[in-house]
Write an enzyme that holds these catalytic residues in place. Sequence first.
Site, PDB file in Angstrom:
ATOM      1  CB  SER A 140      -0.965   0.004   1.184  1.00  0.00           C
ATOM      2  OG  SER A 140      -2.044  -0.876   0.931  1.00  0.00           O
ATOM      3  CE  LYS A 142      -1.632   4.033   2.472  1.00  0.00           C
ATOM      4  NZ  LYS A 142      -1.602   3.079   3.591  1.00  0.00           N
ATOM      5  CB  THR A 143       0.834   1.771   6.851  1.00  0.00           C
ATOM      6  OG1 THR A 143      -0.505   1.873   6.346  1.00  0.00           O
ATOM      7  CG2 THR A 143       0.962   2.572   8.132  1.00  0.00           C
ATOM      8  N   GLY A 144       2.248   0.174   4.727  1.00  0.00           N
ATOM      9  CA  GLY A 144       2.097  -0.879   3.729  1.00  0.00           C
ATOM     10  C   GLY A 144       2.379  -2.220   4.375  1.00  0.00           C
TER      11      GLY A 144
END
Length: 200
Positions: free
Chosen positions: A28, A166-168
């Site tokens: 993501s 932003k995470t992923g």
Amino acid sequence: TLVIESLSSGKRVVHNELRAQQRYPAASTFKVLNTLIALEEGAISGEDAIFHWDGTPYSIANWNQDQTLDSAFKVSCVWCYQQLARRIGALKYPAYIQRSNYGQLREPFNGTQFWLDGSLKISAEEQVAFLRQVVERKLPFKTSSYDVLKKIMLSDETARYRLYAKTGWATGSTPSVGWYVGYVEANDEVWVFALNLATR
């Protein structure tokens, strides 16, 4: 691995240099570039544009409702960004990814899965280089696209700093890989960073 870089001084801190060079599924974190592409292509109009939920139940409760671009980014709503990918069209992605120096895209690829299934991989060093271009607005996107992205990336704000991130989570690899990427504005300085780690 963790890579941190100052945009003004160029000062860098790197933990685990070998891993920092290794590419892993973008997961993501690709929503940062994908948002810019979607805005540029007119696939969505802005941060308040609506995604309509079709009633399909998802294991993540926050996905089971209508979303805006802003909320979709923040809860990392996969079905929302898959809608955008369909509107953009798979043929548009390779050129954008190459132009942005965003890791490596293996072709052929699934147009709504490539950032999730390992077809698109990127290293922590490449994430930092990409984010530097985003912050400095050196990639060929409209000012309005950058403005919307910055609004929805804002994750935390105090009198001392503003965090855009932003995470992923790449669950398809073994072990799975967790990401946290972004930048911090503090004391008239900007620091970009990329963290990834093996998760269970």
